[in-house]
Design a protein around this motif. Structure first.
Motif, mmCIF file in Angstrom:
data_model
loop_
_atom_site.group_PDB
_atom_site.id
_atom_site.type_symbol
_atom_site.label_atom_id
_atom_site.label_comp_id
_atom_site.label_asym_id
_atom_site.label_seq_id
_atom_site.Cartn_x
_atom_site.Cartn_y
_atom_site.Cartn_z
ATOM 1 N N PRO A 4 0.799 -1.229 0.000
ATOM 2 C CA PRO A 4 0.000 0.000 0.000
ATOM 3 C C PRO A 4 0.833 1.282 0.000
ATOM 4 C CG PRO A 4 -0.943 -1.590 1.512
ATOM 5 C CD PRO A 4 0.353 -2.170 1.065
ATOM 6 N N GLU A 5 1.962 1.288 0.696
ATOM 7 C CA GLU A 5 2.766 2.505 0.758
ATOM 8 C C GLU A 5 3.350 2.859 -0.603
ATOM 9 O OE1 GLU A 5 6.254 4.554 3.491
ATOM 10 O OE2 GLU A 5 5.409 2.622 4.036
ATOM 11 N N ARG A 8 0.498 4.139 -2.876
ATOM 12 C CA ARG A 8 0.132 5.519 -2.554
ATOM 13 C C ARG A 8 1.168 6.504 -3.077
ATOM 14 N NH1 ARG A 8 -1.906 3.166 2.466
ATOM 15 N NH2 ARG A 8 0.164 3.335 3.392
ATOM 16 N N ALA A 12 0.528 9.380 -5.893
ATOM 17 C CA ALA A 12 0.803 10.771 -5.534
ATOM 18 C C ALA A 12 1.798 11.390 -6.506
ATOM 19 C CB ALA A 12 1.333 10.848 -4.110
ATOM 20 N N GLU A 45 -5.343 16.667 -0.612
ATOM 21 C CA GLU A 45 -6.042 15.644 -1.372
ATOM 22 C C GLU A 45 -5.332 14.292 -1.327
ATOM 23 O OE1 GLU A 45 -6.180 17.453 -5.197
ATOM 24 O OE2 GLU A 45 -7.931 18.713 -4.730
ATOM 25 N N ARG A 46 -4.171 14.234 -0.660
ATOM 26 C CA ARG A 46 -3.438 12.962 -0.556
ATOM 27 C C ARG A 46 -4.033 12.088 0.533
ATOM 28 N NH1 ARG A 46 -2.681 12.709 -4.836
ATOM 29 N NH2 ARG A 46 -3.597 14.772 -5.088
ATOM 30 N N GLU A 47 -3.760 10.805 0.418
ATOM 31 C CA GLU A 47 -4.205 9.878 1.456
ATOM 32 C C GLU A 47 -3.479 10.182 2.763
ATOM 33 O OE1 GLU A 47 -4.564 5.716 0.435
ATOM 34 O OE2 GLU A 47 -4.294 6.208 -1.683
ATOM 35 N N SER A 48 -4.203 10.123 3.847
ATOM 36 C CA SER A 48 -3.628 10.482 5.144
ATOM 37 C C SER A 48 -2.497 9.545 5.549
ATOM 38 C CB SER A 48 -4.721 10.475 6.215
ATOM 39 O OG SER A 48 -5.333 9.190 6.306
ATOM 40 N N GLU A 49 -2.518 8.322 5.037
ATOM 41 C CA GLU A 49 -1.487 7.352 5.394
ATOM 42 C C GLU A 49 -0.092 7.768 4.910
ATOM 43 O OE1 GLU A 49 -5.368 5.175 5.306
ATOM 44 O OE2 GLU A 49 -4.333 6.678 4.078
ATOM 45 N N LEU A 50 -0.026 8.672 3.935
ATOM 46 C CA LEU A 50 1.276 9.155 3.485
ATOM 47 C C LEU A 50 1.987 9.971 4.564
ATOM 48 C CD1 LEU A 50 0.558 10.240 -0.204
ATOM 49 C CD2 LEU A 50 2.167 8.479 0.529
ATOM 50 N N GLU A 51 1.194 10.595 5.413
ATOM 51 C CA GLU A 51 1.732 11.412 6.505
ATOM 52 C C GLU A 51 2.639 12.529 5.972
ATOM 53 O OE1 GLU A 51 3.640 8.769 9.265
ATOM 54 O OE2 GLU A 51 1.777 7.747 9.792
ATOM 55 N N GLU A 105 1.462 -3.305 6.974
ATOM 56 C CA GLU A 105 0.052 -2.999 7.170
ATOM 57 C C GLU A 105 -0.781 -4.273 7.052
ATOM 58 O OE1 GLU A 105 -1.396 0.252 4.839
ATOM 59 O OE2 GLU A 105 0.518 1.319 4.919
#
Length: 254
Positions: A4-5, A8, A12, A45-51, A105
């Motif tokens: 997933p990382e 993402r 992005a 607008e990015r996924e929060s998991e990117l931090e 994850e």
């Protein structure tokens, strides 16, 4: 497709490239990363998991992110062939980036994975580390063919193919795929019409044989049985004609 990382990060990165001015599905698209506010909007607008932090957004960080965007455009345009100059770009992005092992994850195939450590907590450095690590994974696993430019006419959108069968060829900005399918259909129709009308290439038309042609076919039998039958009929006809001639001659003599 990947963990997933990495997924993402690649999405992005392609979105970052597409923030530049250009054609998207045959329509002009403005540069949406021309101000600090534009960068803030992109990050939100990015996924929060990117931090990815937004607290360090300023004019200087904006310029660094724009420079990162230019480097990514070069890599996407060159893929899947990664020449030494493209490797140099990735290595430059990796300069000073560290690695640490973290717990994977939920749903990942491995219990652990690598996470990049940025040079600083500035947004440009965090983005660079995350994206560079994902690109490194693609290069070392020979998966750079997944970095593509939309195949649609008049479209410059960057895409990343995360499908299992590598089937993504068009962007999601408009109707590039539908337009391509329509063009292909019209090309096939034109080729078929050309084949039917061009002299020397026309398809043969089926016509019914005339009465004379049918009679000729009957007089030219092809099977052994038909040939024997015809020979028998011809022989009987000759014998009959001979008998008639003999009978007529005898009558005249009497």
């Amino acid at each position: 497709m990947f963990n997933p990382e990495i997924n993402r990060a690649l999405i992005a990165a392609s979105d970052l490239i597409n923030s530049a001015e250009g054609l998207k599905s045959a329509k002009p698209s403005p540069d949406t990363l021309d101000s600090v506010e534009g960068l803030s909007t992109y990050l939100s607008e990015r996924e929060s998991e990117l931090e990815w932090p937004t607290t360090t957004v300023n004019r200087r960080q904006l310029e660094k992110v724009r420079a990162l965007r230019n480097q990514l455009q070069t890599l996407w345009s060159a893929a899947p062939v990664i020449a030494p100059k493209e490797l140099d770009i990735i290595n430059d992005l990796l300069e000073g980036v560290g690695i640490r092992i973290v717990t994977g994850e939920v749903g990942e195939g491995s219990a652990f994975r690598e996470r990049p450590i940025p040079v600083s907590d500035q947004i440009s450095d965090v983005m660079t580390a995350t994206i560079a690590a994902a690109l490194t994974y693609l290069v070392t696993n020979e998966e750079t063919g997944r970095l593509r430019i939309c195949r649609g006419d008049d479209c410059e959108a960057a895409i990343v193919d995360l499908t299992r069968n590598r089937s993504k060829l068009f962007c999601d900005f408009g109707n590039c795929a539908n337009r391509a399918h329509v063009r292909a259909y019209r090309a096939r129709q034109a080729a078929r019409k050309d084949e039917e009308t061009t002299p020397g290439r026309a398809r043969p038309r089926l016509t019914k044989p005339s009465a004379a042609e049918k009679a000729d076919q009957l007089n030219r039998p092809t099977s052994a049985t038909a040939i024997a039958a015809k020979e028998f009929r011809d022989r009987m006809r000759e014998e009959l004609m001979q008998k008639r001639q003999e009978s007529s001659k005898a009558t005249k003599q009497a």
